[in-house]
Design a protein around this motif. Structure first.
Motif, PDB file in Angstrom:
ATOM      1  N   VAL A  26       0.851  -1.187   0.000  1.00 13.15           N
ATOM      2  CA  VAL A  26       0.000   0.000   0.000  1.00 13.15           C
ATOM      3  C   VAL A  26       0.889   1.241   0.000  1.00 13.15           C
ATOM      4  O   VAL A  26       1.803   1.362   0.818  1.00 13.15           O
ATOM      5  CB  VAL A  26      -0.927   0.016   1.238  1.00 13.15           C
ATOM      6  CG1 VAL A  26      -1.788   1.273   1.222  1.00 13.15           C
ATOM      7  CG2 VAL A  26      -1.797  -1.234   1.267  1.00 13.15           C
ATOM      8  N   HIS A  27       0.624   2.147  -0.927  1.00 17.68           N
ATOM      9  CA  HIS A  27       1.388   3.393  -1.053  1.00 17.68           C
ATOM     10  C   HIS A  27       0.545   4.543  -0.523  1.00 17.68           C
ATOM     11  O   HIS A  27      -0.545   4.813  -1.033  1.00 17.68           O
ATOM     12  CB  HIS A  27       1.747   3.607  -2.533  1.00 17.68           C
ATOM     13  CG  HIS A  27       2.293   4.964  -2.846  1.00 17.68           C
ATOM     14  ND1 HIS A  27       2.058   5.596  -4.050  1.00 17.68           N
ATOM     15  CD2 HIS A  27       3.062   5.804  -2.124  1.00 17.68           C
ATOM     16  CE1 HIS A  27       2.652   6.771  -4.048  1.00 17.68           C
ATOM     17  NE2 HIS A  27       3.271   6.928  -2.899  1.00 17.68           N
ATOM     18  N   LYS A  28       1.055   5.233   0.508  1.00 17.05           N
ATOM     19  CA  LYS A  28       0.354   6.397   1.064  1.00 17.05           C
ATOM     20  C   LYS A  28       1.201   7.667   1.007  1.00 17.05           C
ATOM     21  O   LYS A  28       0.737   8.712   0.596  1.00 17.05           O
ATOM     22  CB  LYS A  28      -0.087   6.111   2.499  1.00 17.05           C
ATOM     23  CG  LYS A  28      -1.225   5.105   2.598  1.00 17.05           C
ATOM     24  CD  LYS A  28      -1.762   5.008   4.015  1.00 17.05           C
ATOM     25  CE  LYS A  28      -2.991   4.092   4.082  1.00 17.05           C
ATOM     26  NZ  LYS A  28      -3.527   3.998   5.460  1.00 17.05           N
ATOM     27  N   SER A  29       2.465   7.573   1.449  1.00 14.75           N
ATOM     28  CA  SER A  29       3.321   8.758   1.493  1.00 14.75           C
ATOM     29  C   SER A  29       3.893   9.070   0.112  1.00 14.75           C
ATOM     30  O   SER A  29       4.352   8.167  -0.599  1.00 14.75           O
ATOM     31  CB  SER A  29       4.466   8.536   2.485  1.00 14.75           C
ATOM     32  OG  SER A  29       5.443   9.552   2.360  1.00 14.75           O
ATOM     33  N   GLU A  30       3.903  10.366  -0.235  1.00 13.48           N
ATOM     34  CA  GLU A  30       4.427  10.768  -1.544  1.00 13.48           C
ATOM     35  C   GLU A  30       5.941  10.688  -1.620  1.00 13.48           C
ATOM     36  O   GLU A  30       6.522  10.842  -2.699  1.00 13.48           O
ATOM     37  CB  GLU A  30       3.967  12.189  -1.884  1.00 13.48           C
ATOM     38  CG  GLU A  30       2.471  12.305  -2.110  1.00 13.48           C
ATOM     39  CD  GLU A  30       2.074  13.652  -2.667  1.00 13.48           C
ATOM     40  OE1 GLU A  30       2.971  14.510  -2.852  1.00 13.48           O
ATOM     41  OE2 GLU A  30       0.876  13.860  -2.928  1.00 13.48           O
ATOM     42  N   THR A  31       6.619  10.468  -0.492  1.00  8.64           N
ATOM     43  CA  THR A  31       8.087  10.387  -0.499  1.00  8.64           C
ATOM     44  C   THR A  31       8.594   9.077   0.097  1.00  8.64           C
ATOM     45  O   THR A  31       9.762   8.987   0.472  1.00  8.64           O
ATOM     46  CB  THR A  31       8.690  11.568   0.283  1.00  8.64           C
ATOM     47  OG1 THR A  31       8.173  11.568   1.626  1.00  8.64           O
ATOM     48  CG2 THR A  31       8.362  12.893  -0.382  1.00  8.64           C
ATOM     49  N   SER A  32       7.747   8.074   0.198  1.00 10.12           N
ATOM     50  CA  SER A  32       8.181   6.796   0.782  1.00 10.12           C
ATOM     51  C   SER A  32       9.185   6.108  -0.130  1.00 10.12           C
ATOM     52  O   SER A  32       9.101   6.178  -1.351  1.00 10.12           O
ATOM     53  CB  SER A  32       6.974   5.891   1.033  1.00 10.12           C
ATOM     54  OG  SER A  32       6.238   5.686  -0.160  1.00 10.12           O
TER      55      SER A  32
END
Length: 422
Positions: free
Chosen positions: A161-167
């Motif tokens: 799951v991708h949430k943070s724009e800088t992960s």
């Protein structure tokens, strides 16, 4: 040399490795410092600019939410969830499954995993250097450790799951199948703004490993992934990847067939639409035959439009003594306009004299005769094009043995095609 060392130091700055495994992590870091980060002058990176993977994490927005059900949602499976690379215990199932032992890299590491960690990655660095895999082994913060002792009672699904724009997650998975064991492993979802993943798969004698992966749909994400596999006598390894969207995706597969009468298939289907943002998709595959009477298949199809770019680099290496090898490789692209591009480098290197090996690569457009036939029978033009695209991708999708999983993949393709009609 100084510039190379500075570049590696800058890439590693701020990264914190997971616990344990000091020995293999130090060895991997030493490998990375010697080889350095890749650049466009490197032979295996000349078509894919690694700049976005070398420096600071490029921002990548999460795809807009829609009403589409998660892939494989109706399937009875064990779910293991990572959010931006961090294990989500609340969203995951209990890690107990008959015939399987499951642990995590961030927890206490079992002895079998300590022995396997980094070994296939290190072996896969020759003859082609793979710096991002070495970086992963050195710095991975977590991952799933799976030991299969019998036939798993149901598939395991790694859900990203991708949430943070800088992960910028770095995950390293290990899979070890004991002789005669069987596992289906699913991977779904975008893992982060930028994702570095390694999976080492050790398939014991007579064991079967089925891997189905779906990447996307976030258009701005970058990913570099590696699968390193070792396939023993009479074992089966099959891997299929579906990729939709993504600014830059490079999937590498390094498969070593060490036993007699073994089978290894790796396949992929990619769909890219440059209208939603830059799209570059790169499959790089290296299959080595060492055993007698072994079979390998590489089947890769890409559908590209609006300036999307696809690349394929595939090699079959047949070592001395690997007689009766049956190796096949095909890479094909379907360009839906004049702005897209497909670049391919198929290779055979054979040191045995009793083998059947072939490779091919083609690029083409929609078959106008077939399109006219469908339209003359009342099929709307965009729907007809969709049917022809699915027909083009069929050889790759057919590498999925389970009919239910295949249906889910086809349904996801149909959804993408419907949303990306001109």
């Amino acid at each position: 040399m100084a510039a190379k060392e500075e570049a590696v130091a800058a890439r590693l700055a701020g990264l914190t490795a997971g616990p344990g495994l000091a020995g293999p992590r130090a060895e991997a870091r030493a490998r990375l410092e010697v080889m350095g980060l890749p650049g466009r002058r490197d032979e295996y990176w000349r078509w894919t600019d690694p700049a976005a993977l070398n420096g600071a994490t490029p921002a990548a927005a999460k795809a807009a939410e829609d009403d589409e059900a998660p892939l494989f949602d109706a399937l009875d499976r064990l779910k293991i969830v990572f959010v931006d690379g961090v294990f989500d215990a609340a969203a995951s199932d209990d890690l107990t499954l008959a015939g399987v032992e499951i642990a995590r890299l961030a927890d206490k590491i079992p002895a079998w995993a300590e022995a396997l960690y980094g070994t296939l990655e290190a072996a896969g660095q020759n003859p082609v250097k793979r710096p991002f895999a070495a970086l992963n082994t050195a710095q991975a913060t977590d991952g799933v450790l799976i030991r299969v002792t019998a036939k798993a009672e149901k598939p395991i699904n790694l859900i990203y799951v991708h949430k943070s724009e800088t992960s910028d997650p770095i995950l390293h998975h290990l899979v070890h199948l004991e002789p005669g064991a069987e596992l289906t492993l699913l991977e779904t979802g975008p893992a982060g703004a930028r994702f570095n993943k390694v999976m080492e798969v050790d398939v014991g004698s007579g064991a079967s490993f089925h891997h189905i992966r779906a990447q996307g749909p976030d258009s701005e994400c970058r990913a570099v992934t590696h699968i390193f596999a070792r396939v023993a006598e009479k074992a089966l390894f099959k891997s299929f990847t579906l990729t939709v969207n993504g600014a830059l995706t490079r999937n590498e597969a390094v498969i070593e067939i060490i036993g007699n009468d073994a089978v290894a298939h790796v396949a992929g289907a990619a769909l890219g639409d440059g209208a939603t943002g830059p799209f570059l998709h790169d499959d790089t595959v290296f299959v080595t035959h060492q055993g007698l009477r072994c079979e390998s298949r590489q089947v890769f199809k890409k559908v590209l439009k609006h300036g999307a770019i696809g690349t394929f680099q595939g090699k079959i290496l047949v070592k001395p003594g690997a007689q009766k090898t049956d190796g096949y490789q095909i890479s094909q692209s379907l360009l839906l306009d004049d702005d897209s591009q497909f670049l391919a480098k198929p290779e055979l290197e054979i040191y045995a004299d009793d083998v059947k090996c072939s490779h091919g690569s083609t690029t083409g457009a929609i078959d106008e005769t077939a399109l006219f036939y469908l339209r003359s029978r009342g099929v709307p033009e965009e729907e007809a094009k969709g049917l022809l695209v699915l027909s083009f991708l069929a050889d790759a999708i057919d590498e999925i043995e389970d009919a239910g999983l295949k249906e889910d993949i086809v349904a996801r393709l149909e959804t993408w095609l419907a949303r990306h009609r001109d």
